[in-house]
Design a protein around this motif. Structure first.
Motif, PDB file in Angstrom:
ATOM      1  N   PHE A  61      84.810 -76.169  59.381  1.00 11.58           N
ATOM      2  CA  PHE A  61      83.373 -76.314  59.607  1.00 11.58           C
ATOM      3  C   PHE A  61      82.595 -75.820  58.393  1.00 11.58           C
ATOM      4  O   PHE A  61      82.810 -74.686  57.923  1.00 11.58           O
ATOM      5  N   PRO A  62      81.669 -76.626  57.844  1.00 14.90           N
ATOM      6  CA  PRO A  62      80.908 -76.243  56.639  1.00 14.90           C
ATOM      7  C   PRO A  62      79.744 -75.299  56.964  1.00 14.90           C
ATOM      8  O   PRO A  62      78.591 -75.701  57.015  1.00 14.90           O
ATOM      9  N   TRP A  63      80.073 -74.042  57.186  1.00 13.74           N
ATOM     10  CA  TRP A  63      79.036 -73.069  57.553  1.00 13.74           C
ATOM     11  C   TRP A  63      77.970 -72.926  56.470  1.00 13.74           C
ATOM     12  O   TRP A  63      76.788 -72.762  56.777  1.00 13.74           O
ATOM     13  N   GLY A  64      78.394 -72.979  55.223  1.00 17.05           N
ATOM     14  CA  GLY A  64      77.425 -72.871  54.132  1.00 17.05           C
ATOM     15  C   GLY A  64      76.435 -74.024  54.150  1.00 17.05           C
ATOM     16  O   GLY A  64      75.226 -73.838  53.953  1.00 17.05           O
ATOM     17  N   PHE A  65      76.935 -75.221  54.413  1.00 13.69           N
ATOM     18  CA  PHE A  65      76.072 -76.406  54.489  1.00 13.69           C
ATOM     19  C   PHE A  65      75.119 -76.298  55.664  1.00 13.69           C
ATOM     20  O   PHE A  65      73.941 -76.644  55.563  1.00 13.69           O
ATOM     21  N   LEU A  66      75.631 -75.793  56.801  1.00 12.97           N
ATOM     22  CA  LEU A  66      74.772 -75.584  57.969  1.00 12.97           C
ATOM     23  C   LEU A  66      73.659 -74.596  57.644  1.00 12.97           C
ATOM     24  O   LEU A  66      72.502 -74.783  58.057  1.00 12.97           O
ATOM     25  N   GLY A  67      74.001 -73.548  56.904  1.00 10.50           N
ATOM     26  CA  GLY A  67      72.991 -72.569  56.500  1.00 10.50           C
ATOM     27  C   GLY A  67      71.913 -73.193  55.635  1.00 10.50           C
ATOM     28  O   GLY A  67      70.718 -72.886  55.781  1.00 10.50           O
TER      29      GLY A  67
END
Length: 262
Positions: free
Chosen positions: A190-196
């Motif tokens: 899951f791209p947590w950085g992208f979600l942020g």
């Protein structure tokens, strides 16, 4: 093109969650233009509840009386939306969509129309995401000084099974499906950085749309008056709202009058 960008691009194109977000952007952008385009095709004024004296209302009223040009815009919007929904024509749809939404974006900020300040900003960013997601094809019309540009179509998961020369470091053409979840070639991280970044972008857009301008016409006189900023001199603020909604002057004229009083 920088190898680090190409490596990042490959990871994005092989990520299950990015494929889902890509599909979400395509569908939501298409829905937005289908609704807006249909209103124009049936010859109804867009945002008909907005008074003609409002800066955006005056523009939309004038646009509504431009003969066949008005439904032409609607046809262009629905065409772009349909192209976005078809996998083989997504890039063409995004290229048609971009100048239309860019115009709406600039117009919204120019007349300070809160009805589309946030939505037009987010839509143009979603459009840019779709364009970048298709960088493998878009790169041929970009002014990069590449010595050689070669197009290797991203393979589907089914095509990789029958391709002995398949390289594991190349982009894939994914569908947001059960097959993608099962495939070991697809990243499920899951791209947590992208979600942020998405959340931060949304917060900044919301903040800018409400705080960037000291004065906003709002949608009607009562709304304009009730939402005057504390930093705005009371009498000058009331005069500005009256100037826009009751006198029907242009935004520039009302801002000049406000500066004189203030």
């Amino acid at each position: 093109m920088n190898t680090s960008f190409l490596s990042f691009y490959t990871k994005v194109r092989r990520n299950f969650w990015h494929a889902g977000f890509y599909l979400f952007c395509r569908c939501t952008l298409a829905l937005g233009f289908i609704v807006a385009g249909w209103v124009k095709i049936i010859d109804e004024r867009f945002a008909s509840g907005l008074a003609i004296k409002h800066p955006m209302g005056a523009y939309l009223e004038a646009l509504h009386h431009t003969g066949f040009y008005y439904p032409f815009i609607g046809v262009a919007q629905i065409t772009a939306a349909i192209l976005l929904l078809i996998p083989r024509t997504v890039l063409l749809g995004a290229l048609v969509y971009f100048p239309i939404i860019l115009n709406i974006f600039v117009l919204s900020w120019a007349v300070r129309f809160e009805g589309s300040l946030v939505t037009s900003t987010l839509m143009i960013l979603a459009n840019l995401y779709i364009l970048l997601y298709n960088y493998d094809r878009l790169k041929f019309i970009l002014p990069f000084s590449e010595t050689s540009l070669k197009y290797d179509p991203p393979l589907t998961l089914r095509e990789t099974e029958n391709n002995p020369h398949f390289k594991k470091n190349v982009p894939l053409r994914l569908n947001f499906s059960l097959d993608s979840i099962k495939s070991p070639l697809v990243s499920k991280k899951f791209p947590w950085g992208f979600l942020g970044i998405i959340i931060l972008t949304f917060v900044i857009t919301m903040f800018a749309s409400n705080r960037l301008f000291e004065l906003m016409p709002r949608n009607n006189y009562d709304d304009c008056v009730s939402r005057l900023e504390s930093r705005t001199p009371e009498q000058a603020g009331f005069d500005f709202c009256n100037c826009i909604h009751n006198q029907g002057k242009t935004l520039d004229e009302c801002l000049k009058d406000y500066e004189k009083i203030n």
